[in-house]
Design an enzyme around this catalytic site. Sequence first.
Site, PDB file in Angstrom:
ATOM      1  N   ASP A  47      10.422 -25.903  24.574  1.00  0.00           N
ATOM      2  CA  ASP A  47       9.013 -26.036  24.980  1.00  0.00           C
ATOM      3  C   ASP A  47       8.342 -24.685  24.791  1.00  0.00           C
ATOM      4  OD1 ASP A  47       6.573 -26.381  26.173  1.00  0.00           O
ATOM      5  OD2 ASP A  47       7.340 -27.085  28.100  1.00  0.00           O
ATOM      6  N   HIS A  48       7.631 -24.524  23.659  1.00  0.00           N
ATOM      7  CA  HIS A  48       7.009 -23.248  23.305  1.00  0.00           C
ATOM      8  C   HIS A  48       5.550 -23.456  22.930  1.00  0.00           C
ATOM      9  CE1 HIS A  48      10.120 -19.918  22.513  1.00  0.00           C
ATOM     10  NE2 HIS A  48      10.722 -20.822  23.264  1.00  0.00           N
ATOM     11  N   GLU A 116       8.582 -16.841  29.279  1.00  0.00           N
ATOM     12  CA  GLU A 116       8.432 -15.609  28.512  1.00  0.00           C
ATOM     13  C   GLU A 116       6.945 -15.343  28.284  1.00  0.00           C
ATOM     14  OE1 GLU A 116       9.734 -18.324  26.595  1.00  0.00           O
ATOM     15  OE2 GLU A 116      11.809 -18.147  27.264  1.00  0.00           O
ATOM     16  N   THR A 200      22.280 -20.360  27.866  1.00  0.00           N
ATOM     17  CA  THR A 200      22.671 -20.315  26.453  1.00  0.00           C
ATOM     18  C   THR A 200      23.877 -19.419  26.231  1.00  0.00           C
ATOM     19  OG1 THR A 200      21.093 -18.510  26.052  1.00  0.00           O
ATOM     20  CG2 THR A 200      20.327 -20.776  25.629  1.00  0.00           C
TER      21      THR A 200
END
Length: 328
Positions: A47-48, A116, A200
């Site tokens: 989701d960016h 981010e 991750t």
Amino acid sequence: MTVTERGNPRDVRFGYFLSCEEYSPQQLVEQAVLAEQAGFQALWISDHYHPWNDEQGQSPFVWSVIGALSQACSLPVMTAVTCPTVRIHPAVVAQAAATSAVMLGGRFVLGVGSGEALNEHILGGPWPHAERRLEMLEEAVGIIRRLWTGEVVSHHGSHYQVDTARLYTLPEEPPQIFVSAFGPKALDVAVRIGDGLVTTMPDGDQVRKFREGKGADAPAVAGFKVAYAPTAEEGLDHAHRLWANSGVPGELSQVLPSPQHFEQASSLVTREATAESVVCGKDPRQHVEAWKPFVEAGFDEVYVANMGPHYREMLAFYGDEVLPALRA
């Protein structure tokens, strides 16, 4: 594949990771269909708002893509991960996730994280420091869970206001929320507010600590990337051209505000460093080995993403050679 953890066997589910940063909406839907045909059992989707660099070149709106996925295949879907704090108000994320769960027949998990600057700075506000971001995440998840009850919600908190909001389109059961955690403070938050853990890295200690705080059966999921290509050299070309940003160290990935900044930082990541961290090419043994650190760390689900243009060949290769070997 089964891993033994503290004497108890855990069956591992193998999933495919859809990279919104690199592929168009049509390609993502195509990959999902091919992944199901290949024998993958679940989907992750990023989701960016921005890709990590201009070379990746895509970034479709994840909630639109999830709607398309619900009509194209029958695999469960998890966002990996959504930041419900700055770019989109948690009350709106609650509605988007609830609708996704309805369209997927309940086969949806909301993966969340503290985000981010790359994606969240776009509205012009300040990017909070890490501790404040975690506070915001905890409050946001509380709002989302309250709205999923179907009750009228008013909330006046430290970071968010909600005024007599109610969700009408809801799944029969509220989705689970899995929380991304990098570092001990984030892990504490994940234990408090999450149904599961997302990461991750094949960090067995983190998985163990999460389950110590949450319970031995608490789910933990992880994802990684490979670069399938006819040759290892070509695969390395794609991995280094597209995803050198994966080698950017420390908190930089949370604070750099634009793809251009990531390109500058990624210029310090050498081709040799990329080669050491990524499986490239089409040797099935190397691809099978790439899963083992995650399986041995005790994860319940592990997801693999492709880097580069050969995703059709990669998914067929996994269906024919890699997944059968993992399940053997």
